[in-house]
Each structure stands twice: as structure tokens, then as C-alpha cells.
Design a protein around this motif. Sequence first.
Motif, mmCIF file in Angstrom:
data_model
loop_
_atom_site.group_PDB
_atom_site.id
_atom_site.type_symbol
_atom_site.label_atom_id
_atom_site.label_comp_id
_atom_site.label_asym_id
_atom_site.label_seq_id
_atom_site.Cartn_x
_atom_site.Cartn_y
_atom_site.Cartn_z
ATOM 1 N N PHE A 159 -80.737 20.869 16.772
ATOM 2 C CA PHE A 159 -81.332 19.638 17.280
ATOM 3 C C PHE A 159 -80.595 18.474 16.646
ATOM 4 O O PHE A 159 -80.382 18.453 15.438
ATOM 5 C CB PHE A 159 -82.811 19.500 16.892
ATOM 6 N N GLN B 45 -80.759 14.468 15.736
ATOM 7 C CA GLN B 45 -81.790 13.464 15.519
ATOM 8 C C GLN B 45 -81.900 12.519 16.711
ATOM 9 O O GLN B 45 -80.913 12.220 17.381
ATOM 10 C CB GLN B 45 -81.481 12.646 14.275
ATOM 11 N N VAL B 46 -83.088 12.038 16.953
ATOM 12 C CA VAL B 46 -83.351 11.079 18.024
ATOM 13 C C VAL B 46 -82.373 9.919 17.933
ATOM 14 O O VAL B 46 -82.075 9.414 16.852
ATOM 15 C CB VAL B 46 -84.801 10.555 17.928
ATOM 16 N N TYR C 7 -79.242 20.440 21.259
ATOM 17 C CA TYR C 7 -80.223 19.646 21.991
ATOM 18 C C TYR C 7 -80.277 18.245 21.384
ATOM 19 O O TYR C 7 -80.510 18.090 20.182
ATOM 20 C CB TYR C 7 -81.609 20.303 21.914
ATOM 21 N N ALA C 8 -80.082 17.235 22.204
ATOM 22 C CA ALA C 8 -80.100 15.845 21.753
ATOM 23 C C ALA C 8 -81.539 15.335 21.717
ATOM 24 O O ALA C 8 -82.316 15.602 22.629
ATOM 25 C CB ALA C 8 -79.261 14.985 22.698
ATOM 26 N N GLY C 9 -81.874 14.579 20.690
ATOM 27 C CA GLY C 9 -83.219 14.026 20.545
ATOM 28 C C GLY C 9 -83.390 12.750 21.352
ATOM 29 O O GLY C 9 -82.691 11.765 21.128
ATOM 30 N N MET D 235 -86.344 10.018 22.560
ATOM 31 C CA MET D 235 -87.726 9.576 22.339
ATOM 32 C C MET D 235 -88.011 8.341 23.191
ATOM 33 O O MET D 235 -87.212 7.407 23.226
ATOM 34 C CB MET D 235 -87.956 9.229 20.870
ATOM 35 N N VAL E 56 -82.270 18.553 26.039
ATOM 36 C CA VAL E 56 -82.764 17.522 25.126
ATOM 37 C C VAL E 56 -84.045 18.006 24.460
ATOM 38 O O VAL E 56 -84.757 18.866 24.986
ATOM 39 C CB VAL E 56 -83.043 16.176 25.840
ATOM 40 N N HIS E 57 -84.302 17.442 23.301
ATOM 41 C CA HIS E 57 -85.601 17.581 22.640
ATOM 42 C C HIS E 57 -86.312 16.278 22.940
ATOM 43 O O HIS E 57 -86.002 15.247 22.355
ATOM 44 C CB HIS E 57 -85.413 17.796 21.137
ATOM 45 N N VAL F 19 -89.246 13.610 23.146
ATOM 46 C CA VAL F 19 -90.450 13.156 22.456
ATOM 47 C C VAL F 19 -91.034 12.024 23.318
ATOM 48 O O VAL F 19 -90.610 10.877 23.216
ATOM 49 C CB VAL F 19 -90.124 12.643 21.034
#
Length: 115
Positions: free
Chosen positions: A12, A14-15, A36-38, A40, A95-96, A98
Motif C-alpha cells: 500500500f 500512503q494516501v 495499491y495507491a492510497g 482519500m 487503489v486503497h 478511503v
Amino acid sequence: MATWKQAADFVFVQVGYSVEAFLRWREANPTDLPVYAGVMVLASAGMATRLRASIPDIDIPDELVHRVSDDPAAGVDAACEQVRALRDTGAFAGVHLVPVSRFREVAARLERERP
């Protein structure tokens, strides 16, 4: 490299709020693992202030903060644009996401725009 890093199944990142910065990170950190890109959703200008104060490495563009100040839906717009742009690069497994308090809006938008 630490043993636990060698045993990872995925990575992952970071955002962030810059596709270009994600691509620079990806180039500087090659791996065969899924990355996976963060992403948010920025829900408010106050949230931007709190994030900037608590996460010194996060770079939230002033332009995005102004957009969100004028229109709370702008954070959803920006996150969906970023998801599409990251997908189009082909550099990430996904992506991750949020969504903060905007889950329904983000999910509906991304579902409508699904290729």
C-alpha cells in the motif's frame, strides 16, 4: 531488506493527491508485488488542515482545499478523478480507497463510471 518486507503479499502506498507523485514513487520503488495507491476523499477544508497538521508528508493541493471549501462534493469528484487517472496509468494493481463519510457517493459514482 527486512525479512517481513520480503514476505509481503502486496504494497500500500500512503494516501496522496498527486498521480504524478504516485508514479514517481512507483518508479523509485520497483517491485513485482501488487501495489495499491492510497486515495482519500477530502471531505472538508477542516479535514485538510487536520491531515496537514498530523501527517507532515501529506501534500494536499491548495486548489483542492479551495474547491472543497466552495463545494463539499468536490472531494468526491477529485477522488473519483484520481482513481480513474491511476487506473489509466496501468502502474498500480488498484487503489486503497478511503471514502471517509462519503462512501455512498463514491461507490455510486465509480459504479456508474465502471468500464
